[in-house]
Design a protein around this motif. Structure first.
Motif, PDB file in Angstrom:
ATOM      1  N   THR A 170       6.283   3.978   3.717  1.00  0.00           N
ATOM      2  CA  THR A 170       5.665   5.026   2.896  1.00  0.00           C
ATOM      3  C   THR A 170       6.559   6.255   2.790  1.00  0.00           C
ATOM      4  O   THR A 170       6.700   6.833   1.707  1.00  0.00           O
ATOM      5  CB  THR A 170       4.298   5.425   3.490  1.00  0.00           C
TER       6      THR A 170
ATOM      7  N   ASP B 277       0.797  -1.229   0.000  1.00  0.00           N
ATOM      8  CA  ASP B 277       0.000   0.000   0.000  1.00  0.00           C
ATOM      9  C   ASP B 277       0.830   1.280   0.000  1.00  0.00           C
ATOM     10  O   ASP B 277       0.274   2.372   0.162  1.00  0.00           O
ATOM     11  CB  ASP B 277      -0.917   0.023   1.231  1.00  0.00           C
ATOM     12  N   ARG B 278       2.143   1.164  -0.184  1.00  0.00           N
ATOM     13  CA  ARG B 278       2.998   2.336   0.010  1.00  0.00           C
ATOM     14  C   ARG B 278       2.642   3.501  -0.898  1.00  0.00           C
ATOM     15  O   ARG B 278       2.749   4.665  -0.489  1.00  0.00           O
ATOM     16  CB  ARG B 278       4.467   1.955  -0.148  1.00  0.00           C
ATOM     17  N   GLU B 279       2.198   3.228  -2.116  1.00  0.00           N
ATOM     18  CA  GLU B 279       1.861   4.318  -3.031  1.00  0.00           C
ATOM     19  C   GLU B 279       0.512   4.945  -2.682  1.00  0.00           C
ATOM     20  O   GLU B 279       0.275   6.124  -2.955  1.00  0.00           O
ATOM     21  CB  GLU B 279       1.843   3.804  -4.474  1.00  0.00           C
ATOM     22  N   PHE B 280      -0.376   4.158  -2.087  1.00  0.00           N
ATOM     23  CA  PHE B 280      -1.671   4.680  -1.655  1.00  0.00           C
ATOM     24  C   PHE B 280      -1.558   5.406  -0.322  1.00  0.00           C
ATOM     25  O   PHE B 280      -2.180   6.452  -0.112  1.00  0.00           O
ATOM     26  CB  PHE B 280      -2.692   3.529  -1.524  1.00  0.00           C
ATOM     27  N   ASP B 281      -0.757   4.839   0.593  1.00  0.00           N
ATOM     28  CA  ASP B 281      -0.679   5.373   1.953  1.00  0.00           C
ATOM     29  C   ASP B 281      -0.168   6.813   2.003  1.00  0.00           C
ATOM     30  O   ASP B 281      -0.520   7.570   2.913  1.00  0.00           O
ATOM     31  CB  ASP B 281       0.227   4.483   2.824  1.00  0.00           C
ATOM     32  N   ARG B 282       0.649   7.191   1.037  1.00  0.00           N
ATOM     33  CA  ARG B 282       1.192   8.550   1.053  1.00  0.00           C
ATOM     34  C   ARG B 282       0.102   9.607   0.837  1.00  0.00           C
ATOM     35  O   ARG B 282       0.291  10.780   1.134  1.00  0.00           O
ATOM     36  CB  ARG B 282       2.300   8.689   0.008  1.00  0.00           C
ATOM     37  N   HIS B 283      -1.062   9.186   0.328  1.00  0.00           N
ATOM     38  CA  HIS B 283      -2.162  10.110   0.077  1.00  0.00           C
ATOM     39  C   HIS B 283      -3.226  10.080   1.173  1.00  0.00           C
ATOM     40  O   HIS B 283      -4.246  10.758   1.069  1.00  0.00           O
ATOM     41  CB  HIS B 283      -2.827   9.771  -1.258  1.00  0.00           C
TER      42      HIS B 283
ATOM     43  N   ARG C  48      -7.708  -3.582  -4.216  1.00  0.00           N
ATOM     44  CA  ARG C  48      -7.722  -3.042  -5.576  1.00  0.00           C
ATOM     45  C   ARG C  48      -8.878  -3.591  -6.406  1.00  0.00           C
ATOM     46  O   ARG C  48      -9.316  -2.946  -7.350  1.00  0.00           O
ATOM     47  CB  ARG C  48      -6.430  -3.399  -6.317  1.00  0.00           C
TER      48      ARG C  48
END
Length: 287
Positions: A82, A66-72, A132
């Motif tokens: 993240t 989830d690292r790309e989602f968690d940043r948002h 997803r």
């Protein structure tokens, strides 16, 4: 080195024990039911440490996925992977080591438990990616967070009877209830980044669905364990757990972030209440 250890502890949510407690109480409940009382120190140690290790390993995999989602998402933006404080490689290695340690504990049980542990691992690996593609990923998490139940029966009885699957079904509804509360915290962020959650799928029926899931969980467990040796004690515990569920419904009724998160964090007390009722029922029956 000290700073790196601190980051690893953040990664596995060491400062937030509510996560592994949510896994532990139904697992221990199943262990007591399968053993008709205290299961012995060996199995108690195996399943307690195994639960902590596997939940920690799951956190590592989840944060990598989830690292790309968690940043948002405001709540998750500062997680070690993240923000780049822990590399993807480090997180995966740590997760693998923790999972292998848990597997080492399983090896001290029996063949049936070892076989079922592979199915449990497969579900745990699939869950982070379910968000997803599946509109109700909480159901996938429900299976993952309930797999300690059949494994407990396997460890005690070398088989997984229908009762174990019935308890798993009931526990699945509990996971849907508390993880929907959790998803309600991040609903606005998840909508923006295109993440699928039960809070989004259920829409304005989210609170009603949470309460229905609590009721399904407690009803299934009450019916499944109606023949407890001291049923009055067990049903008092079910009643106390139901009162907690009603309180959680009151907390989330306005869908406030803080209140939804509070309801989620308090769920481990609900699970403990059910476990305490089971443990006391068997303990006092033997007096």
């Amino acid at each position: 080195m000290k700073n790196k250890l601190s980051l690893y502890l953040q990664l596995i949510r060491w400062d937030r024990p509510a996560g592994w407690l949510l896994l532990l109480w139904p697992t221990l409940s199943a262990l007591w039911v399968a053993s008709h009382g205290f299961p012995g120190w060996h199995l108690l140690t195996v399943f307690t440490l195994g639960t902590i290790l596997m939940r920690s390993a799951g956190c590592c995999l989840n944060d990598v996925a989830d690292r790309e989602f968690d940043r948002h998402v405001k709540r998750t933006a500062q997680r070690p992977v993240t923000r780049g404080a822990v590399s993807v490689r480090e997180a995966l290695i740590l997760g693998a080591v923790l999972a292998l340690l848990a597997f080492g504990l399983v090896l001290s049980t029996n063949t049936t438990t070892i076989i079922w542990s592979f199915a449990a691992l497969a579900v745990a690996v699939v869950y982070p990616y379910a968000k997803r593609f599946v509109s109700m990923p909480q159901a996938v998490l429900g299976v993952a967070f309930s797999f300690g139940i059949p494994m407990a029966f396997a460890a005690v009885q070398s088989r997984v009877p229908p009762l174990a699957w019935l308890l798993l079904l009931g526990n699945l509804f509990w996971v849907i209830a508390y993880d929907t509360e959790y998803a309600m915290v991040d609903r606005d962020d998840d909508l923006r980044i295109g993440m699928k959650t039960s809070a989004i799928t259920l829409g304005r029926f989210d609170v009603a669905a949470v309460m229905a899931s609590y009721l399904a969980y407690l009803s299934i467990w009450a019916w499944a364990l109606v023949a407890m040796p001291q049923p009055a004690i067990y049903f008092v515990a079910i009643g106390v757990a139901l009162a907690q569920a009603v309180w959680h419904g009151w907390l989330i009724r306005k869908r406030g972030r803080d209140d939804c998160f509070k309801a989620f964090r308090l769920n481990h007390w609900l699970g403990f209440t059910v476990f305490a009722g089971i443990a006391l029922s068997y303990a006092l029956a033997g007096v």
